[in-house]
Write a protein that holds these residues in place. Sequence first.
Motif, PDB file in Angstrom:
ATOM      1  N   MET A 230       1.004  -1.257   0.080  1.00  6.90           N
ATOM      2  CA  MET A 230       0.024   0.118  -0.065  1.00  6.90           C
ATOM      3  C   MET A 230       0.873   1.257   0.059  1.00  6.90           C
ATOM      4  SD  MET A 230      -3.009  -1.426   0.210  1.00  6.90           S
ATOM      5  CE  MET A 230      -3.141  -3.303   0.924  1.00  6.90           C
ATOM      6  N   TRP A 231       0.784   2.261  -0.887  1.00 11.19           N
ATOM      7  CA  TRP A 231       1.329   3.563  -1.083  1.00 11.19           C
ATOM      8  C   TRP A 231       1.446   4.185   0.279  1.00 11.19           C
ATOM      9  CZ3 TRP A 231      -0.812   7.988   0.144  1.00 11.19           C
ATOM     10  CH2 TRP A 231      -2.074   8.306   0.035  1.00 11.19           C
ATOM     11  N   TYR A 232       0.468   4.190   1.017  1.00 13.17           N
ATOM     12  CA  TYR A 232       0.401   5.027   2.205  1.00 13.17           C
ATOM     13  C   TYR A 232       1.016   4.254   3.675  1.00 13.17           C
ATOM     14  CZ  TYR A 232      -3.523   1.943   2.909  1.00 13.17           C
ATOM     15  OH  TYR A 232      -4.132   0.540   2.934  1.00 13.17           O
ATOM     16  N   LEU A 233       1.564   3.251   3.426  1.00 14.99           N
ATOM     17  CA  LEU A 233       2.245   2.409   4.360  1.00 14.99           C
ATOM     18  C   LEU A 233       3.941   2.832   4.247  1.00 14.99           C
ATOM     19  CD1 LEU A 233       0.646  -1.129   4.770  1.00 14.99           C
ATOM     20  CD2 LEU A 233       0.484   0.927   6.340  1.00 14.99           C
ATOM     21  N   ASN A 234       4.123   3.206   2.999  1.00 17.60           N
ATOM     22  CA  ASN A 234       5.566   3.689   2.648  1.00 17.60           C
ATOM     23  C   ASN A 234       5.927   4.911   3.324  1.00 17.60           C
ATOM     24  OD1 ASN A 234       5.698   1.649   0.734  1.00 17.60           O
ATOM     25  ND2 ASN A 234       5.054   2.835  -0.888  1.00 17.60           N
ATOM     26  N   LYS A 235       5.149   5.542   4.198  1.00 18.19           N
ATOM     27  CA  LYS A 235       5.526   6.766   5.093  1.00 18.19           C
ATOM     28  C   LYS A 235       6.590   6.018   6.331  1.00 18.19           C
ATOM     29  CE  LYS A 235       2.032   9.937   3.480  1.00 18.19           C
ATOM     30  NZ  LYS A 235       1.020  10.650   3.723  1.00 18.19           N
ATOM     31  N   LEU A 236       5.815   5.037   6.574  1.00 17.85           N
ATOM     32  CA  LEU A 236       6.663   4.258   7.678  1.00 17.85           C
ATOM     33  C   LEU A 236       7.924   3.950   7.612  1.00 17.85           C
ATOM     34  CD1 LEU A 236       3.804   1.795   8.783  1.00 17.85           C
ATOM     35  CD2 LEU A 236       4.434   4.139   9.700  1.00 17.85           C
ATOM     36  N   ASN A 237       8.522   4.106   6.349  1.00 12.82           N
ATOM     37  CA  ASN A 237       9.867   3.854   6.091  1.00 12.82           C
ATOM     38  C   ASN A 237      10.727   4.876   6.043  1.00 12.82           C
ATOM     39  OD1 ASN A 237       9.436   0.975   5.574  1.00 12.82           O
ATOM     40  ND2 ASN A 237       8.741   1.470   3.650  1.00 12.82           N
ATOM     41  N   TYR A 238      10.155   6.252   6.067  1.00 14.79           N
ATOM     42  CA  TYR A 238      10.906   7.427   5.856  1.00 14.79           C
ATOM     43  C   TYR A 238      11.705   7.687   7.186  1.00 14.79           C
ATOM     44  CZ  TYR A 238       8.360   8.660   1.568  1.00 14.79           C
ATOM     45  OH  TYR A 238       8.000   8.719   0.319  1.00 14.79           O
ATOM     46  N   ARG A 239      12.774   8.115   7.086  1.00 18.07           N
ATOM     47  CA  ARG A 239      13.701   8.391   8.416  1.00 18.07           C
ATOM     48  C   ARG A 239      13.178   9.471   9.118  1.00 18.07           C
ATOM     49  NH1 ARG A 239      15.035   5.524  11.125  1.00 18.07           N
ATOM     50  NH2 ARG A 239      15.965   5.953  13.019  1.00 18.07           N
ATOM     51  N   LYS A 240      12.636  10.395   8.382  1.00 15.65           N
ATOM     52  CA  LYS A 240      12.068  12.089   8.918  1.00 15.65           C
ATOM     53  C   LYS A 240      10.806  11.450   9.843  1.00 15.65           C
ATOM     54  CE  LYS A 240      13.885  15.497   6.013  1.00 15.65           C
ATOM     55  NZ  LYS A 240      13.515  16.536   5.115  1.00 15.65           N
ATOM     56  N   PHE A 241      10.090  10.459   9.227  1.00 10.63           N
ATOM     57  CA  PHE A 241       8.921  10.171   9.936  1.00 10.63           C
ATOM     58  C   PHE A 241       9.157   9.517  11.111  1.00 10.63           C
ATOM     59  CE2 PHE A 241       5.541   6.931  10.846  1.00 10.63           C
ATOM     60  CZ  PHE A 241       4.334   7.965  10.991  1.00 10.63           C
ATOM     61  N   LEU A 242      10.088   8.504  11.231  1.00 14.72           N
ATOM     62  CA  LEU A 242      10.383   7.847  12.307  1.00 14.72           C
ATOM     63  C   LEU A 242      11.242   8.619  13.238  1.00 14.72           C
ATOM     64  CD1 LEU A 242      11.544   4.429  10.602  1.00 14.72           C
ATOM     65  CD2 LEU A 242       9.372   4.965  11.775  1.00 14.72           C
ATOM     66  N   ASP A 243      11.886   9.451  12.763  1.00 13.17           N
ATOM     67  CA  ASP A 243      12.544  10.631  13.840  1.00 13.17           C
ATOM     68  C   ASP A 243      11.483  11.267  14.414  1.00 13.17           C
ATOM     69  OD1 ASP A 243      15.051   9.620  13.123  1.00 13.17           O
ATOM     70  OD2 ASP A 243      15.447  11.216  11.755  1.00 13.17           O
ATOM     71  N   PHE A 244      10.610  11.924  13.927  1.00 12.84           N
ATOM     72  CA  PHE A 244       9.325  12.708  14.145  1.00 12.84           C
ATOM     73  C   PHE A 244       8.630  11.851  15.236  1.00 12.84           C
ATOM     74  CE2 PHE A 244       4.903  13.954  14.300  1.00 12.84           C
ATOM     75  CZ  PHE A 244       4.989  15.296  14.488  1.00 12.84           C
ATOM     76  N   THR A 245       8.356  10.684  15.132  1.00 12.73           N
ATOM     77  CA  THR A 245       7.249  10.068  15.888  1.00 12.73           C
ATOM     78  C   THR A 245       8.185   9.657  17.165  1.00 12.73           C
ATOM     79  OG1 THR A 245       7.824   7.801  14.891  1.00 12.73           O
ATOM     80  CG2 THR A 245       5.988   9.201  14.147  1.00 12.73           C
ATOM     81  N   SER A 246       9.306   9.324  17.159  1.00 13.76           N
ATOM     82  CA  SER A 246      10.264   8.923  18.251  1.00 13.76           C
ATOM     83  C   SER A 246      10.457  10.035  19.495  1.00 13.76           C
ATOM     84  CB  SER A 246      11.785   8.415  17.774  1.00 13.76           C
ATOM     85  OG  SER A 246      12.228   9.862  17.432  1.00 13.76           O
ATOM     86  N   LYS A 247       9.696  11.472  19.104  1.00 11.07           N
ATOM     87  CA  LYS A 247      10.041  12.418  19.932  1.00 11.07           C
ATOM     88  C   LYS A 247       8.810  12.328  20.943  1.00 11.07           C
ATOM     89  CE  LYS A 247      12.446  15.148  16.821  1.00 11.07           C
ATOM     90  NZ  LYS A 247      12.459  16.404  15.864  1.00 11.07           N
ATOM     91  N   TYR A 248       7.699  11.536  20.713  1.00 12.25           N
ATOM     92  CA  TYR A 248       6.384  11.677  21.303  1.00 12.25           C
ATOM     93  C   TYR A 248       6.160  10.322  22.157  1.00 12.25           C
ATOM     94  CZ  TYR A 248       6.135  15.906  18.653  1.00 12.25           C
ATOM     95  OH  TYR A 248       6.457  17.215  18.183  1.00 12.25           O
ATOM     96  N   ASP A 249       5.161  10.242  23.123  1.00 10.23           N
ATOM     97  CA  ASP A 249       4.912   8.980  23.899  1.00 10.23           C
ATOM     98  C   ASP A 249       3.523   8.400  23.336  1.00 10.23           C
ATOM     99  OD1 ASP A 249       7.301   9.395  25.730  1.00 10.23           O
ATOM    100  OD2 ASP A 249       6.014  10.396  27.124  1.00 10.23           O
ATOM    101  N   ILE A 250       2.793   9.533  22.756  1.00  9.95           N
ATOM    102  CA  ILE A 250       1.232   9.233  22.366  1.00  9.95           C
ATOM    103  C   ILE A 250       1.154   9.752  21.030  1.00  9.95           C
ATOM    104  CG2 ILE A 250      -0.951   9.159  22.812  1.00  9.95           C
ATOM    105  CD1 ILE A 250      -0.363   8.871  25.773  1.00  9.95           C
ATOM    106  N   ILE A 251       0.571   9.227  20.189  1.00  9.53           N
ATOM    107  CA  ILE A 251       0.442  10.039  18.653  1.00  9.53           C
ATOM    108  C   ILE A 251      -0.997   9.400  18.070  1.00  9.53           C
ATOM    109  CG2 ILE A 251       1.330  10.604  16.512  1.00  9.53           C
ATOM    110  CD1 ILE A 251       4.058   9.726  17.483  1.00  9.53           C
ATOM    111  N   GLY A 252      -1.798  10.311  17.542  1.00 10.61           N
ATOM    112  CA  GLY A 252      -3.068   9.838  17.067  1.00 10.61           C
ATOM    113  C   GLY A 252      -3.115  10.068  15.647  1.00 10.61           C
TER     114      GLY A 252
END
Length: 163
Positions: free
Chosen positions: A1-23
């Motif tokens: 799925m094209w939208y799941l590819n965002k999970l492979n972006y380093r910037k996305f992973l770096d961004f999410t790692s800064k937070y405890d809870i994300i919606g």
Amino acid sequence: MWYLNKLNYRKFLDFTSKYDIIGFTETKCDDVDSVQIPGFTLYMKIWRTITIVILGGIILAVKDTVVKHLRIIYTSCKYVLCFRLSKSFVNTDEDKIFGIVCLPPEDSRYVSSDCFLDIESEVISLTNDNKYECFMGDFNSRIGQLHDLFSADEFQSHLHKCD
């Protein structure tokens, strides 16, 4: 799925790692997608049961170190994923209740006239037993000329009318 590819972006992973809870809202995931974010436990509310097309959906991502402080609140409302954070984690006198909202757009053929009534019922049922609540997300709301803010007194007055 094209939208799941965002999970492979380093910037996305770096961004999410800064937070405890994300919606996340309008995820367009369904129950066969394998969504994973390293270091997080994910909870999903899928719209597949509402529509034929994968249209929306909600994902709650909770850092693995925080999961023990969180409990999912299972409800019948299709448009809200609710959870409770323990008072010890949020350092308050009572637990806090949160709801991540995702509604179909007003001009969508999948919109229901009961969307806001369902959410209103959810808010009322949770506010009767809890001191702290927060509903956030994508309400896709259009208020026209109506007020988009109201006071706590107006809200309490509305609650009493619903009793």
